[in-house]
Design a protein around this motif. Structure first.
Motif, PDB file in Angstrom:
ATOM      1  N   HIS A   1      -3.183   7.144  -3.801  1.00  0.00           N
ATOM      2  CA  HIS A   1      -3.819   6.463  -2.664  1.00  0.00           C
ATOM      3  C   HIS A   1      -4.948   5.543  -3.138  1.00  0.00           C
ATOM      4  O   HIS A   1      -5.093   4.418  -2.639  1.00  0.00           O
ATOM      5  CB  HIS A   1      -4.381   7.498  -1.686  1.00  0.00           C
ATOM      6  CG  HIS A   1      -3.346   8.139  -0.820  1.00  0.00           C
ATOM      7  ND1 HIS A   1      -2.866   7.557   0.326  1.00  0.00           N
ATOM      8  CD2 HIS A   1      -2.701   9.332  -0.943  1.00  0.00           C
ATOM      9  CE1 HIS A   1      -1.975   8.361   0.892  1.00  0.00           C
ATOM     10  NE2 HIS A   1      -1.850   9.445   0.137  1.00  0.00           N
TER      11      HIS A   1
ATOM     12  N   ALA B   1      -3.464   2.337  -4.911  1.00  0.00           N
ATOM     13  CA  ALA B   1      -2.800   1.427  -3.983  1.00  0.00           C
ATOM     14  C   ALA B   1      -3.795   0.718  -3.073  1.00  0.00           C
ATOM     15  O   ALA B   1      -3.692  -0.492  -2.825  1.00  0.00           O
ATOM     16  CB  ALA B   1      -1.785   2.211  -3.135  1.00  0.00           C
ATOM     17  N   ASN B   2      -4.787   1.452  -2.564  1.00  0.00           N
ATOM     18  CA  ASN B   2      -5.792   0.836  -1.706  1.00  0.00           C
ATOM     19  C   ASN B   2      -6.636  -0.189  -2.462  1.00  0.00           C
ATOM     20  O   ASN B   2      -7.017  -1.221  -1.901  1.00  0.00           O
ATOM     21  CB  ASN B   2      -6.698   1.914  -1.099  1.00  0.00           C
ATOM     22  CG  ASN B   2      -6.129   2.526   0.165  1.00  0.00           C
ATOM     23  OD1 ASN B   2      -6.393   2.076   1.275  1.00  0.00           O
ATOM     24  ND2 ASN B   2      -5.297   3.552   0.001  1.00  0.00           N
TER      25      ASN B   2
ATOM     26  N   GLY C   1       1.580   8.035  -7.046  1.00  0.00           N
ATOM     27  CA  GLY C   1       1.384   9.441  -6.709  1.00  0.00           C
ATOM     28  C   GLY C   1       2.486  10.334  -7.234  1.00  0.00           C
ATOM     29  O   GLY C   1       2.218  11.364  -7.869  1.00  0.00           O
TER      30      GLY C   1
ATOM     31  N   THR D   1       1.217   3.743  -3.269  1.00  0.00           N
ATOM     32  CA  THR D   1       0.791   5.138  -3.120  1.00  0.00           C
ATOM     33  C   THR D   1       1.852   6.105  -3.618  1.00  0.00           C
ATOM     34  O   THR D   1       1.574   7.008  -4.417  1.00  0.00           O
ATOM     35  CB  THR D   1       0.459   5.439  -1.650  1.00  0.00           C
ATOM     36  OG1 THR D   1      -0.627   4.615  -1.221  1.00  0.00           O
ATOM     37  CG2 THR D   1       0.077   6.902  -1.473  1.00  0.00           C
TER      38      THR D   1
ATOM     39  N   LYS E   1       0.833  -1.215   0.000  1.00  0.00           N
ATOM     40  CA  LYS E   1       0.000   0.000   0.000  1.00  0.00           C
ATOM     41  C   LYS E   1       0.863   1.258   0.000  1.00  0.00           C
ATOM     42  O   LYS E   1       0.607   2.201  -0.758  1.00  0.00           O
ATOM     43  CB  LYS E   1      -0.932   0.006   1.210  1.00  0.00           C
ATOM     44  CG  LYS E   1      -1.853   1.219   1.269  1.00  0.00           C
ATOM     45  CD  LYS E   1      -2.949   1.033   2.310  1.00  0.00           C
ATOM     46  CE  LYS E   1      -2.424   1.236   3.717  1.00  0.00           C
ATOM     47  NZ  LYS E   1      -2.198   2.665   4.033  1.00  0.00           N
ATOM     48  N   LYS E   2       1.870   1.269   0.851  1.00  0.00           N
ATOM     49  CA  LYS E   2       2.747   2.446   0.918  1.00  0.00           C
ATOM     50  C   LYS E   2       3.513   2.637  -0.384  1.00  0.00           C
ATOM     51  O   LYS E   2       3.586   3.753  -0.927  1.00  0.00           O
ATOM     52  CB  LYS E   2       3.704   2.298   2.096  1.00  0.00           C
ATOM     53  CG  LYS E   2       4.753   3.398   2.211  1.00  0.00           C
ATOM     54  CD  LYS E   2       4.122   4.762   2.409  1.00  0.00           C
ATOM     55  CE  LYS E   2       3.518   4.874   3.792  1.00  0.00           C
ATOM     56  NZ  LYS E   2       3.023   6.243   4.054  1.00  0.00           N
TER      57      LYS E   2
END
Length: 505
Positions: A184, A187-188, A167, A163, A159-160
Motif C-alpha cells: 500500500h 503504490a500510494n 504486497g 498494491t 494504485k490497486k
C-alpha cells in the motif's frame, strides 16, 4: 447544463477504470486470503479499517474540499491556484501532526495491548502509509476537480495494481501482513508523485506562490463539517470490523470481512457515480439549477438501484458456490452474513450518489445530521448484537445501518430542496427483480457444477432482467442507448430494435 457536459463520457472514463481496478481486486483477493489465511486476513482487514478511520480527520480536511472548490471553476484570476495552495498547506500540516500522534501511540505499545503483540509492528507501518496516502488523496481529488476523469481513472488502477503486485510479492517472500501494508505504501507513493505532477502542470507557478485572497471562512466551514461527514460515513463500514475483532477473534473477523468484501463489490458503479457527481453538481448548485438537480438525482437513483438489484439477485442465488470457489471451503460459513448484508448494501448503493449531490449544495449541516443518525443506529446495533451473535449480529446491525443511511439521506435531500424520488418507479423495479429471480433460481437448482452455474446463470439473468426492466417500464430504451451505441453493428441495431419492440408491447 453547466457542470454536466459529456457526463456519460466522463462517467465511462471513471467506470472503465473502476471495472479494471475491481477486476484486479477480484483476482487478487482469493490469492491474498489463501496466502494470509483466515486469521492473517482478519488482522489485515482490521488494520485497513483502523487506517481508514484514522485518515478521516486527516484527509477529510482536504479531499472533498479541493475537489468541490476547484470544480466550481470560479471566473476569477488565480482562484484555482489559491484553492490548491490553501488545501495543500492544510493537508501537509494535518498529516504531520497525525503521523506524529500515531507514532507515539505505537511506540507506547497500545495497539499490541488492544489486539495482539504483532499489531505494534503493523501499526508502525501505518505511519508512512498515512503520509503518502494524504499526498495521493490531495493529488487525485484535485485532478478530479479539474474534470480530468480520464486521468484519475488510470491512477486508481495503478494504485490497486501496485498494491497487490508489491504486497503479494512481499507476502510470498515471507513478510505476511506487513508485506501487504508495504505494498500500500509503495503504490500510494507512486500515484502521489504522478497526481501532483499533473496538478502542477495546470497551474501558474507565479500565481501559486502569491495567490489572491479566498473566502477562508467558507472553505474552513466546509472542511470542518466535511470531516464529520466522512467520519460518520466511514464508520458505517469500518466500526463493525473493529468491534468484531476486539470482541471475538481474528478468524471470525476474517470470515466476516470476506462476506463484507463480496457485498461491497456491488458498489463499484455507485462509487464512481458518487465521485463524479460531487464536482459536477457543485456547478449546478452554484447556478441554482434545482430542477436539473432533481431530474438528475431521480434518474441516477433509479438506474443505480436497477443495476445493484440485478447484481444482488445473482449474488444471493450463487452465494454458497461463490464463497466456496472464491475464498475456499472454510469460508462457506460466511454465506449467511453475506445474505444478511445484501439488502442494506442495495440501500447504501442508492444513498451514495445522493450524498454527493447533497454535499455539492454546500448545505452540509443537514447532511451531517442525516449521516450522524445512520451512524448512531449502526454503532448501537453492533454493540448490542456482536457480543451475542458474533459475525451474524454484525451483519444484521450493519445491514440495518446501511438501510437507515438511505432513509436519512432521502430526508436530507427533501430538506435541502431536491427530489430524488420523482421518477423512482419502485413497483416496477420489484416486479423486474421478482420475474428475473424465477429463471435464475431455476437454473441454479438444476445445474450441479459450480463452474457451469457461474458461467451460465449471470448472463442469462442479465438478459432476462434487462428485457423485463424495459417491458415493465422500470427502464426506458433511451436510457441504455448510450451503452448500445458503443457496441459494433449490427449488434447495436438488433438490440435497439428488440428493446424498442419490447417497450411498445
Amino acid at each position: 447544463m453547466k457542470g454536466t457536459e459529456n457526463l456519460f463520457r466522463r462517467f465511462l472514463s471513471l467506470v472503465s477504470a473502476k471495472v479494471i481496478a475491481t477486476g484486479i481486486a477480484v483476482l487478487s483477493t482469493p490469492v491474498i486470503v489463501r496466502l494470509l489465511g483466515p486469521s492473517g486476513y482478519g488482522d489485515y482487514a482490521v488494520l485497513l479499517s483502523i487506517f481508514s478511520l484514522y485518515m478521516i480527520p486527516i484527509s477529510g480536511t482536504i479531499t472533498e474540499g479541493v475537489q468541490k472548490f476547484v470544480g466550481e471553476g470560479r471566473n476569477r484570476d488565480g482562484w484555482t491556484e489559491a484553492v490548491v495552495r490553501f488545501y495543500f498547506l492544510i493537508g501537509v500540516g494535518v498529516v504531520l501532526v497525525g503521523a506524529l500522534i500515531l507514532l507515539v501511540v505505537t511506540l507506547a505499545g497500545l495497539p499490541g495491548r488492544l489486539f495482539a503483540p504483532a499489531f505494534d509492528r503493523y501499526v508502525l507501518l501505518l505511519v508512512p502509509f498515512v503520509i503518502v496516502s494524504q499526498i495521493r488523496a490531495f493529488g487525485t481529488h484535485t485532478v478530479l476537480g479539474f474534470g480530468f476523469e480520464h486521468l484519475s481513472g488510470p491512477l486508481s488502477v495503478l494504485k490497486k495494481f501496485g498494491t497487490v503486485a508489491v504486497g503479494i510479492a512481499l507476502v510470498l517472500a515471507g513478510h505476511g501482513v506487513a508485506g501487504m501494508l508495504v505494498g500500500h505504501v509503495v503504490a500510494n507513493l507512486l500515484v502521489a508523485v504522478l497526481a501532483v505532477t499533473i496538478v502542477l502542470r495546470q497551474l501558474s507557478l507565479r500565481t501559486l506562490l502569491s495567490p489572491p485572497a479566498l473566502p477562508y471562512r467558507k472553505l474552513m466551514s466546509f472542511n470542518v463539517v466535511n470531516v464529520g461527514l466522512v467520519l460518520l460515513g466511514m464508520s458505517l463500514y469500518h466500526v463493525d470490523l473493529v468491534m468484531l475483532r476486539a470482541l471475538t477473534d481474528s478468524q471470525t473477523t476474517g470470515f466476516y470481512k470476506a462476506a463484507l468484501a463480496m457485498a461491497e463489490y456491488l458498489w463499484f458503479v455507485p462509487i464512481v457515480v458518487q465521485q463524479l457527481l460531487l464536482h459536477s453538481t457543485s456547478a449546478l448548485w452554484a447556478d441554482d439549477e434545482v430542477d436539473a438537480i432533481s431530474e438528475l438525482s431521480s434518474r441516477v437513483t433509479r438506474q443505480i438501484l436497477l443495476l445493484v438489484v440485478l447484481l444482488a439477485v445473482g449474488l444471493a442465488t450463487l452465494a454458497p458456490r461463490v464463497m466456496r470457489l472464491y475464498y475456499g471451503a472454510p469460508f462457506v460459513v460466511a454465506t449467511q452474513p453475506l445474505l444478511i448484508l445484501l439488502p442494506g448494501t442495495i440501500a447504501f448503493a442508492a444513498a451514495r450518489p445522493l450524498k454527493a449531490i447533497a454535499q455539492g449544495s454546500g448545505q452540509v449541516l443537514i447532511l451531517l445530521a442525516a449521516i450522524g443518525a445512520a451512524a448512531t443506529v449502526n454503532i448501537v446495533m453492533n454493540a448490542i448484537l456482536i457480543p451475542r451473535y458474533g459475525m451474524v449480529g454484525a451483519a444484521v446491525a450493519t445491514s440495518v445501518g446501511y438501510s437507515s443511511m438511505l432513509a436519512f439521506t432521502l430526508l436530507a435531500a427533501h430538506r435541502i430542496g431536491f427530489n430524488p424520488l420523482a421518477d423512482f418507479r419502485p413497483g416496477r423495479i420489484i416486479l423486474t427483480a421478482a420475474v428475473t429471480a424465477v429463471p435464475v433460481l431455476s437454473l441454479d437448482y438444476v445445474i450441479e457444477s459450480n463452474l457451469l452455474a457461474l458461467t451460465v446463470v449471470p448472463p442469462v439473468g442479465a438478459l432476462v432482467y434487462t428485457v423485463t426492466a424495459v417491458a415493465t417500464g422500470a427502464l426506458d430504451p433511451a436510457e441504455i442507448r448510450p451503452v448500445l451505441d458503443r457496441l459494433p453493428d449490427p449488434i447495436d441495431d438488433l438490440l435497439t430494435r428488440g428493446l424498442e419492440y419490447v417497450a411498445r408491447s
